[in-house]
Scaffold this motif. Structure first.
Motif, short mmCIF file in Angstrom:
data_model
loop_
_atom_site.label_atom_id
_atom_site.label_comp_id
_atom_site.label_asym_id
_atom_site.label_seq_id
_atom_site.Cartn_x
_atom_site.Cartn_y
_atom_site.Cartn_z
N ARG A 158 0.79 -1.31 -0.19
CA ARG A 158 -0.04 -0.03 -0.06
C ARG A 158 0.90 1.12 0.00
O ARG A 158 2.12 1.20 0.26
N ARG A 249 -4.36 14.17 11.91
CA ARG A 249 -4.51 13.56 10.65
C ARG A 249 -4.44 14.05 9.53
O ARG A 249 -4.52 15.26 9.37
N ILE A 251 -5.20 13.68 4.70
CA ILE A 251 -5.66 12.64 3.68
C ILE A 251 -4.54 12.60 2.69
O ILE A 251 -3.84 13.55 2.26
N ILE A 254 -4.45 6.95 -1.30
CA ILE A 254 -3.87 5.70 -0.74
C ILE A 254 -4.06 4.52 -1.62
O ILE A 254 -5.26 4.51 -2.11
N GLU A 256 -3.83 0.37 -2.50
CA GLU A 256 -3.69 -0.96 -1.80
C GLU A 256 -3.78 -2.08 -2.73
O GLU A 256 -4.78 -2.12 -3.58
N PRO A 266 -8.77 8.30 -1.67
CA PRO A 266 -8.27 9.19 -0.44
C PRO A 266 -8.49 8.77 0.87
O PRO A 266 -9.81 8.15 0.99
N ARG A 267 -7.70 8.46 1.68
CA ARG A 267 -7.79 7.80 3.04
C ARG A 267 -7.22 8.88 3.91
O ARG A 267 -6.49 9.61 3.93
N LEU A 268 -7.62 8.79 5.19
CA LEU A 268 -7.08 9.20 6.51
C LEU A 268 -6.09 8.55 7.07
O LEU A 268 -5.87 7.44 7.22
N PRO A 274 4.15 7.39 8.61
CA PRO A 274 5.17 7.14 6.92
C PRO A 274 4.44 7.46 5.90
O PRO A 274 5.06 8.01 4.87
N LEU A 275 3.08 7.10 5.90
CA LEU A 275 2.49 7.46 4.60
C LEU A 275 2.08 8.72 4.16
O LEU A 275 1.73 9.01 3.05
N GLN A 285 4.59 0.59 1.32
CA GLN A 285 4.78 -0.15 2.40
C GLN A 285 4.58 -1.65 1.87
O GLN A 285 3.29 -1.84 1.25
N ARG A 293 6.64 -4.67 8.56
CA ARG A 293 6.43 -3.81 7.47
C ARG A 293 7.75 -3.02 7.03
O ARG A 293 8.43 -2.70 7.96
N ILE B 168 -14.35 9.37 3.41
CA ILE B 168 -12.98 9.35 3.50
C ILE B 168 -12.42 8.44 4.77
O ILE B 168 -12.68 8.62 5.79
N GLU B 169 -12.14 7.28 4.63
CA GLU B 169 -12.21 6.16 5.32
C GLU B 169 -10.63 6.05 6.11
O GLU B 169 -9.47 6.51 5.04
N PRO B 170 -10.44 5.73 7.20
CA PRO B 170 -9.04 5.42 7.66
C PRO B 170 -8.40 4.39 7.08
O PRO B 170 -9.41 3.33 6.40
N LEU B 171 -7.23 4.13 7.11
CA LEU B 171 -6.34 2.91 6.64
C LEU B 171 -6.65 2.12 7.69
O LEU B 171 -6.45 2.33 9.12
#
Lengths: 319, 176
Positions: A158, A249, A251, A254, A256, A266-268, A274-275, A285, A293, B168-171
């Motif tokens: 990811r 946090r 955005i 990301i 996967e 888009p992810r939180l 690191p991301l 990762q 990891r 917008i979701e968390p990982l």
């Protein structure tokens, strides 16, 4: 493979950098082609002269572009623009090289993302090999790291593999600006293209994660862009980044790649994790079976950066 | 073989209290009277339910049959028990919702999330633009039961899709 003769197809930023840096890596460029012309010399083209001519007049030489395919070479470098679906003409270029029992190193994502099975089939019938480190994450050694670990020892990949979208999101967060504003800035800086669709809609990132899925599946399963769930960043208001920041946090776009498939959205992510790389940096990762990891980050785009991956691939080829 | 009937467990009880002095004390009395060991009280004063009540989460440790007695006595005392069970709402889920949140009735959206996704809303921040054309954003913090976060997310996705909202979701997984 050392002292290889290279035929470089595509004279964009990556192709030109390969031509420029080949000698430093001990290789000789025997042919280079852009969309309308080619320069060919079995003893090695005059790379400086060819690059000057490309810059001045927009062509690389006097020969037909197709003639480069039949030139003398050990490795075909496919660096033409990425196309989807049948991935032509890139796919046929690679097929042509394999048919001649020559190696092919790709910087073009299309054939690897859209026709991975076909590529591997052609490779199986050829004495030539294919490599494509440059298609994923520019200078970052991702495919070779997976190969070192063995695909069976990596359970997921990811990360951030599109510098343009990452630049826009990190600028939006840092400056409190809205999407349109930052996009215009990115275009002025040359970070975003005039038509940024591929980057901001997540397609470019999805192609890279599809390629990683294909590598991780190791032939058990084949993925194409159609198998990916893709969501871009165009609908993200500045307020969303503000709310994320209040909570430590941010955005990021990301991607996967897991055995279940490919998603890009888009992810939180934690602000200090690191991301959440900033600017045009990329990060991947890898989840390993026994070693936790791995985080690998670096420059995911650019001519010399991507050419570095191409030339490393040439070195990895076995004769 | 363990004797589950006599095993002390931690139980979470979700209550909704009227916003009046003495209400919290009135709700806690039956718990101690029935022999429950009060572990924690999460009193969300700033977070009023759509009905104007204040949600309270109480963790009680006791043996299972005593727990039933506690819940019964709470109900007898007229306390509004929303949920009572051994499951703990101990996983946190933070998502952003983006879109026309106000126009699509945010409180209805959140109510649906609480009832369908089996999650408890612990925090909400809304950022709405001045005009009506632009998207607004909300940060929603939910507590979900252990192991049900993925499920809650899936339900949340469905509810959002219905209203054309963007999640917008968390990982997932532990990010360092």
């Amino acid at each position: 493979m050392s002292g290889a003769r290279l035929a470089v197809l595509g004279a964009g930023a990556v192709g030109r950098s390969v031509v420029e840096l080949a000698a430093e890596y001990g290789h000789t460029v025997t042919a280079v082609a852009d969309s309308s012309s080619a320069a060919i010399d079995p003893d090695g083209i005059d790379t400086a002269a060819v690059l000057d001519r490309k810059a001045d007049s927009g062509v690389v030489g006097d020969a037909d572009a197709d003639a480069a395919l039949d030139a003398e070479y050990d490795v075909l470098v496919e660096a033409t623009p990425t196309t989807l679906d049948d991935a032509e003409p890139g796919f046929s270029h690679v097929a042509h090289a394999l048919d001649r029992d020559r190696h092919a190193v790709l910087a073009n994502k299309g054939p690897v993302a859209e026709r991975y099975g076909d590529l591997r089939e052609l490779e199986a019938d050829s004495d030539g090999q294919i490599r494509f480190e440059a298609t994923v994450g520019g200078a970052i050694p991702i495919c070779s790291t997976i190969a070192d670990f063995g695909a069976g020892h990596i359970t997921a990949a990811r990360g951030v593999l599109n510098g343009t979208a990452n630049f826009i999101l990190s600028r939006m967060a840092a400056e409190g600006l809205d999407y349109e504003h930052v996009l215009a800035e990115a275009q002025d800086l040359g970070v975003a293209e005039a038509d940024p669709t591929f980057d901001v809609e997540g397609i470019d990132a999805a192609l890279k994660f599809v390629i990683l899925s294909n590598v991780l599946a190791a032939g058990d399963q084949e993925f194409t862009l159609d198998d990916a769930t893709v969501d871009g960043i165009t609908d993200i208001p500045g307020s969303a980044l503000d709310l994320a920041a209040e909570d430590g946090r941010t955005i990021r776009l990301i991607g996967e790649a897991t055995p279940d498939g490919v998603t890009v959205a888009p992810r939180l992510v934690p602000d200090d994790g690191p991301l959440s790389v900033t600017g045009t940096l990329n990060i991947v990762q890898l989840e390993t079976t026994h070693a936790g990891r791995l985080n690998i980050s670096g420059r995911g785009a650019g001519g010399p950066e991507t050419a570095t991956a191409v030339l490393s691939d040439v070195s990895r080829l076995t004769e | 073989m363990s004797d589950t009937a006599s095993e002390v467990q931690t139980h979470t009880i979700r209550l909704e209290l009227v916003d009046e002095p003495g209400e919290l004390l009135r709700a806690l009395e039956p718990i101690s009277e029935a022999g429950g060991n009060l572990m924690s009280i999460h009193h969300e004063r700033g977070n009023v339910t759509p009905r104007g009540h204040i949600p309270v989460e109480v963790d009680v440790s006791c043996v299972p049959d005593r727990f039933e007695r506690i819940v019964d006595s709470l109900r007898e005392a007229g306390v509004n028990v929303i949920q009572a069970g051994a499951e703990r709402y101990d996983e946190e889920l933070v998502v952003l919702l983006v879109g026309h949140l106000v126009e699509t009735d945010l409180s209805d959206t959140l109510q649906q999330v609480e009832s369908c996704a089996n999650a408890s809303l612990t925090d909400l921040s809304l950022s709405a633009p001045r005009g009506n054309d632009e998207s607004s954003s909300a940060r929603v913090r939910l507590k979900t039961k252990s192991g049900t976060t993925e499920e809650a997310l899936a339900t949340l996705r469905d509810i959002a899709a219905e209203k054309d909202l963007h999640v917008i979701e968390p990982l997932t997984g532990d990010q360092p």
